[in-house]
Scaffold this active site. Structure first.
Site, PDB file in Angstrom:
ATOM      1  N   ARG A 163     -44.951 -10.197 -17.125  1.00 62.38           N
ATOM      2  CA  ARG A 163     -46.387  -9.927 -17.048  1.00 62.38           C
ATOM      3  C   ARG A 163     -47.073  -9.917 -18.404  1.00 62.38           C
ATOM      4  O   ARG A 163     -48.285 -10.101 -18.485  1.00 62.38           O
ATOM      5  CB  ARG A 163     -46.643  -8.656 -16.253  1.00 62.38           C
ATOM      6  CG  ARG A 163     -46.437  -8.903 -14.750  1.00 62.38           C
ATOM      7  CD  ARG A 163     -46.488  -7.630 -13.979  1.00 62.38           C
ATOM      8  NE  ARG A 163     -45.247  -6.922 -14.179  1.00 62.38           N
ATOM      9  CZ  ARG A 163     -44.509  -6.423 -13.210  1.00 62.38           C
ATOM     10  NH1 ARG A 163     -44.898  -6.530 -11.967  1.00 62.38           N
ATOM     11  NH2 ARG A 163     -43.404  -5.795 -13.477  1.00 62.38           N
TER      12      ARG A 163
ATOM     13  N   GLU B 177     -31.869   2.041 -17.690  1.00 61.29           N
ATOM     14  CA  GLU B 177     -31.427   3.315 -17.128  1.00 61.29           C
ATOM     15  C   GLU B 177     -29.934   3.295 -16.815  1.00 61.29           C
ATOM     16  O   GLU B 177     -29.220   4.251 -17.061  1.00 61.29           O
ATOM     17  CB  GLU B 177     -32.239   3.617 -15.863  1.00 61.29           C
ATOM     18  CG  GLU B 177     -32.065   5.035 -15.391  1.00 61.29           C
ATOM     19  CD  GLU B 177     -33.015   5.394 -14.268  1.00 61.29           C
ATOM     20  OE1 GLU B 177     -32.926   6.536 -13.805  1.00 61.29           O
ATOM     21  OE2 GLU B 177     -33.822   4.540 -13.850  1.00 61.29           O
TER      22      GLU B 177
END
Length: 177
Positions: free
Chosen positions: A60, A97
């Site tokens: 994006r 993560e």
């Protein structure tokens, strides 16, 4: 209608307990998308931030960075996932993560000393932005500023980047939401 109100929140995505901020609803809205580009452009015109090139993070960051490059008359350099750029690249690994990921940039994408505006859609942990900044610096560029549509300050990326000395500009934030 403000930018923030055009961003959809999807609860429990990609996993339970996460409130996913989906900017695709903002991008598909022609007025919303124009607001993003106009507000970012105004910020850089009015504040005189000195930079030579816009670098966008996949994917994006390409949308925002490309439009911003056009409006501000600057070149655009993509930072991509591994294996997507032909020719010689530099890479940077960064923490996710659960594991690591990597991004790449052409080794000759910037002239030494080029001042760069690094652009992405969302700032959460700061890992992607740090990886992008590392790539820019590896090839001799300097981060003039980083720009994001959304900041999630509770996740800590803003603090991490500012502690490293990076200047940030975010259009909106979702704090504690």
């Amino acid at each position: 209608m403000a930018i923030k109100s055009r961003i959809r929140t999807i609860p429990d995505y990609p996993k339970k307990g996460i409130m996913f901020r989906d900017i695709t609803t903002l991008l598909k809205d022609p007025v919303g998308f124009r607001l993003v580009i106009d507000q970012l452009s105004q910020h850089y015109i009015e504040n005189g931030v000195d930079f030579d090139m816009i670098v966008g993070m996949e994917a994006r960051g390409f949308i925002i960075g490309g439009a911003l490059s056009y409006t501000l008359g600057k070149g655009f350099v993509p930072i991509r996932k591994p294996g997507k750029l032909p020719g010689e690249v530099v890479d940077q690994e960064y923490q996710l993560e659960y594991g690591t990921d990597k991004v790449e940039m052409h080794i000759d994408a910037l002239e030494k000393g080029s001042r760069v505006l690094l652009v992405d859609d969302l700032l959460a942990t700061g890992g992607t932005a740090m990886a992008g900044a590392s790539l820019v610096e590896k090839v001799g560029g300097v981060i003039a500023e980083m720009a994001f549509i959304v900041n999630l300050p509770d996740i800590g990326g803003q603090k991490k980047l500012e502690e490293k000395g990076y200047k940030l500009f975010c259009l909106t934030e979702f704090e504690g939401e």
